[in-house]
Design an enzyme around this catalytic site. Structure first.
Site, PDB file in Angstrom:
ATOM      1  N   HIS A  74       0.868  -1.190   0.000  1.00 28.04           N
ATOM      2  CA  HIS A  74       0.000   0.000   0.000  1.00 28.04           C
ATOM      3  C   HIS A  74       0.901   1.235   0.000  1.00 28.04           C
ATOM      4  O   HIS A  74       1.609   1.484   0.976  1.00 28.04           O
ATOM      5  CB  HIS A  74      -0.897  -0.003   1.240  1.00 28.04           C
ATOM      6  CG  HIS A  74      -1.862  -1.155   1.265  1.00 28.04           C
ATOM      7  ND1 HIS A  74      -3.059  -1.143   0.589  1.00 28.04           N
ATOM      8  CD2 HIS A  74      -1.787  -2.371   1.858  1.00 28.04           C
ATOM      9  CE1 HIS A  74      -3.690  -2.284   0.778  1.00 28.04           C
ATOM     10  NE2 HIS A  74      -2.941  -3.062   1.546  1.00 28.04           N
ATOM     11  N   ARG A 108      -0.287   4.403  -0.671  1.00 26.24           N
ATOM     12  CA  ARG A 108      -1.101   5.508  -0.120  1.00 26.24           C
ATOM     13  C   ARG A 108      -1.198   6.740  -1.010  1.00 26.24           C
ATOM     14  O   ARG A 108      -1.858   7.699  -0.642  1.00 26.24           O
ATOM     15  CB  ARG A 108      -0.592   5.935   1.264  1.00 26.24           C
ATOM     16  CG  ARG A 108      -0.549   4.819   2.292  1.00 26.24           C
ATOM     17  CD  ARG A 108      -1.907   4.208   2.526  1.00 26.24           C
ATOM     18  NE  ARG A 108      -1.908   3.304   3.670  1.00 26.24           N
ATOM     19  CZ  ARG A 108      -2.706   2.247   3.762  1.00 26.24           C
ATOM     20  NH1 ARG A 108      -3.550   1.937   2.784  1.00 26.24           N
ATOM     21  NH2 ARG A 108      -2.680   1.486   4.829  1.00 26.24           N
ATOM     22  N   ASN A 134      -6.423   0.574  -3.187  1.00 22.06           N
ATOM     23  CA  ASN A 134      -7.338   1.277  -2.265  1.00 22.06           C
ATOM     24  C   ASN A 134      -6.814   2.657  -1.889  1.00 22.06           C
ATOM     25  O   ASN A 134      -6.714   3.019  -0.727  1.00 22.06           O
ATOM     26  CB  ASN A 134      -7.602   0.436  -1.010  1.00 22.06           C
ATOM     27  CG  ASN A 134      -6.349   0.130  -0.222  1.00 22.06           C
ATOM     28  OD1 ASN A 134      -5.248   0.106  -0.759  1.00 22.06           O
ATOM     29  ND2 ASN A 134      -6.505  -0.101   1.067  1.00 22.06           N
ATOM     30  N   HIS A 154      -9.450 -10.266  -0.844  1.00 18.78           N
ATOM     31  CA  HIS A 154      -9.259 -10.059   0.602  1.00 18.78           C
ATOM     32  C   HIS A 154     -10.388 -10.850   1.271  1.00 18.78           C
ATOM     33  O   HIS A 154     -11.516 -10.387   1.345  1.00 18.78           O
ATOM     34  CB  HIS A 154      -9.354  -8.561   0.927  1.00 18.78           C
ATOM     35  CG  HIS A 154      -9.246  -8.236   2.383  1.00 18.78           C
ATOM     36  ND1 HIS A 154      -8.392  -7.271   2.870  1.00 18.78           N
ATOM     37  CD2 HIS A 154      -9.881  -8.743   3.469  1.00 18.78           C
ATOM     38  CE1 HIS A 154      -8.520  -7.201   4.199  1.00 18.78           C
ATOM     39  NE2 HIS A 154      -9.412  -8.082   4.573  1.00 18.78           N
ATOM     40  N   HIS A 209      -3.062 -12.411   1.732  1.00 19.70           N
ATOM     41  CA  HIS A 209      -2.776 -12.557   3.174  1.00 19.70           C
ATOM     42  C   HIS A 209      -3.589 -13.630   3.892  1.00 19.70           C
ATOM     43  O   HIS A 209      -4.372 -13.335   4.799  1.00 19.70           O
ATOM     44  CB  HIS A 209      -2.897 -11.221   3.906  1.00 19.70           C
ATOM     45  CG  HIS A 209      -4.063 -10.342   3.517  1.00 19.70           C
ATOM     46  ND1 HIS A 209      -5.342 -10.807   3.412  1.00 19.70           N
ATOM     47  CD2 HIS A 209      -4.115  -9.026   3.198  1.00 19.70           C
ATOM     48  CE1 HIS A 209      -6.142  -9.815   3.059  1.00 19.70           C
ATOM     49  NE2 HIS A 209      -5.412  -8.723   2.914  1.00 19.70           N
ATOM     50  N   ASP A 219       1.987  -6.861   2.649  1.00 19.60           N
ATOM     51  CA  ASP A 219       0.820  -6.078   3.086  1.00 19.60           C
ATOM     52  C   ASP A 219       1.283  -4.816   3.821  1.00 19.60           C
ATOM     53  O   ASP A 219       0.686  -4.406   4.819  1.00 19.60           O
ATOM     54  CB  ASP A 219      -0.157  -6.904   3.933  1.00 19.60           C
ATOM     55  CG  ASP A 219      -1.518  -6.220   4.084  1.00 19.60           C
ATOM     56  OD1 ASP A 219      -1.749  -5.176   3.430  1.00 19.60           O
ATOM     57  OD2 ASP A 219      -2.342  -6.719   4.863  1.00 19.60           O
ATOM     58  N   HIS A 227       0.427   4.001   8.082  1.00 19.35           N
ATOM     59  CA  HIS A 227      -0.603   4.913   8.592  1.00 19.35           C
ATOM     60  C   HIS A 227       0.090   6.081   9.272  1.00 19.35           C
ATOM     61  O   HIS A 227       1.096   5.897   9.965  1.00 19.35           O
ATOM     62  CB  HIS A 227      -1.521   4.200   9.593  1.00 19.35           C
ATOM     63  CG  HIS A 227      -2.440   3.214   8.956  1.00 19.35           C
ATOM     64  ND1 HIS A 227      -3.466   3.586   8.117  1.00 19.35           N
ATOM     65  CD2 HIS A 227      -2.473   1.855   9.011  1.00 19.35           C
ATOM     66  CE1 HIS A 227      -4.103   2.509   7.686  1.00 19.35           C
ATOM     67  NE2 HIS A 227      -3.517   1.440   8.201  1.00 19.35           N
ATOM     68  N   GLY A 256      -3.450  -2.181  10.072  1.00 12.97           N
ATOM     69  CA  GLY A 256      -2.348  -2.267   9.109  1.00 12.97           C
ATOM     70  C   GLY A 256      -0.997  -2.046   9.759  1.00 12.97           C
ATOM     71  O   GLY A 256      -0.893  -1.393  10.793  1.00 12.97           O
TER      72      GLY A 256
HETATM   73 ZN   LIG Z   1      -6.205  -6.996   2.452  1.00 16.28          ZN
END
Ligand SMILES: [Zn+2]
Length: 418
Positions: free
Chosen positions: A49, A51, A81, A166, A219, A292, A296, A311
């Site tokens: 991720h 971001r 995402n 997921h 995951h 993963d 944050h 996360g």
């Molecule tokens: Zn996920």
């Protein structure tokens, strides 16, 4: 040197981004010391991720790619995402353009459904034309069996496309923050049951049998889901699975201190689940170790356990955790561990430039790792913009010395070069 062709001792010569010779006593204008180290194909992360766009205070493509390079990765697949999400060819193109200037190859996973809302298919064909091969609503589970079936049917027409899930049934997980079990009862925190993962994996394997489209389970964290993947493979279904380092190194007992650093979805599981995940890694049921990596912003992870986002960081610790927790105790051999971190995920995502072999004519995407170096995880020294590692203070064995992306030494002696 370790790659899919085996282990041998040699020098590697690189010219214009390409390996041009592998053998004893090679000479070059500039040399990188790899004494006592393992040279391997660069690592490939199927699940990062970054971001950006939308949450740049947590991470940017530049900082995430730098963290990846420091972790030995030469390619990452950026999860969709973001805000806006990667359901739009223009947004995907912008991410790929920013990635091209960063310290590792950045590929994009595309959304399965528009806005990851699970209602309408994303323009998968247009995204595929940009090079997208993994399609997922990650962070959200595709809850509707009908929508999952339609996505699998549509993806069947796209060469190399893989639908990634997921797997956490939202109707079973709603309001839950940690694994449902002994610790959720003791701590009085609502749980996310193991069956929420297994029930979706079981359903999706049935849909794969119906459609024939490759499915990748993101995951995987429970013994039941590992068994389902093993069974699907045994029946010849095109089902693959990844596991994240936190699911083979930590249990739900780590949540006892209410530290949000240990909050993640799917949650840290029981010791029995961790043992099953390790068995799945050892027997080939699991195809990839994926980070993963989920940065944050510091303020958000300082909220209460219930209010903090789920996360953990992963890029800078994945290799060392694999070496320390799987290779050192003998769960995996070094070559098998590198297969899970490099050539198997590269093949799964269709990244033919990555994953080796280390041979003349191949792009020089390489990691040089010192398997015996020890270091202690210090969140303040990570290249990631975020600090939310659950491994703060932990001493690990195995460290990246150099990372080369297309021949460019982007990490030298553990330091990023730009
Ligand atoms: Zn996920």
């Amino acid at each position: 040197m370790v790659d899919a062709t085996g282990e041998r001792t040699a020098d590697v010569r690189i010219e214009d981004g390409v390996v041009t010779a592998v053998g004893p006593s090679l000479h070059a204008d500039r040399t990188l010391d790899a004494d006592g180290c393992v040279v391997a194909p660069g690592l490939v992360d199927l699940h990062t991720h970054l971001r950006e766009p939308g949450n740049e205070e947590a991470e940017t493509i530049e900082t995430g790619a730098r963290a990846a390079a420091l972790g030995g990765f030469t390619a990452v697949v950026a999860m969709p995402n973001t805000d806006p999400p990667l359901d739009d060819p223009a947004v995907v193109a912008a991410v790929l353009a920013a990635g091209a200037k960063s310290l590792c190859d950045v590929h994009a996973a595309g959304c399965l459904t528009k806005g990851r809302a699970g209602v309408e298919l994303a323009p998968m064909g247009e995204l595929h034309a940009l090079g997208v091969r993994l399609f997922t609503d990650d962070g959200a589970c595709v809850e509707s069996a009908r929508m999952m079936r339609r996505a699998l049917e549509y993806a069947r027409s796209l060469p190399g496309a893989v639908v990634a899930q997921h797997a956490e049934d939202p109707s079973l997980c709603a309001g839950g923050h940690i694994h449902e079990g002994e610790w959720s009862s003791r701590l009085g925190i609502a749980g996310r049951p193991a069956v929420a993962e297994a029930s979706i994996v079981a359903r999706d394997c049935l849909l794969v049998a119906l459609t024939g489209t490759p499915l990748h389970v993101l995951h995987v964290s429970t013994a039941a889901a590992i068994d389902l993947v093993r069974d699907a493979k045994g029946r010849g279904l095109p089902v693959t699975a990844e596991v994240a380092p936190h699911h083979f190194t930590l249990t739900d007992a780590a949540c006892a201190g209410f530290d949000p650093a240990f909050k993640v979805h799917p949650p840290l599981r029981s010791a029995d689940d961790v043992a099953a995940v390790q068995r799945g890694l050892a027997d080939g049921t699991v195809d990839a170790i994926a980070t993963d990596h989920a940065p944050h912003a510091v303020e958000t992870k300082e909220r209460s356990f219930e209010e903090a986002p789920a996360g953990m960081l992963g890029l800078e610790t994945a290799l060392a955790l694999t070496l320390t927790e799987l290779v050192a105790p003998g769960v995996l051999g070094l070559a098998d561990a590198l297969a899970l971190l490099s050539w198997r995920p590269a093949a799964l995502a269709g990244l033919t430039d990555h994953g080796g072999p280390v041979a003349p004519g191949r792009p020089a995407h390489l990691v040089v790792l010192d398997p015996d170096a020890t270091w202690t995880v210090d969140p303040t020294r990570l290249a990631s913009r975020a600090r939310n590692t659950p491994y703060a203070g932990r001493t690990l064995t195995g460290r990246v010395r150099h990372t080369l992306r297309a021949g460019e030494a982007v990490v030298v002696d553990g330091e990023p070069q730009r």
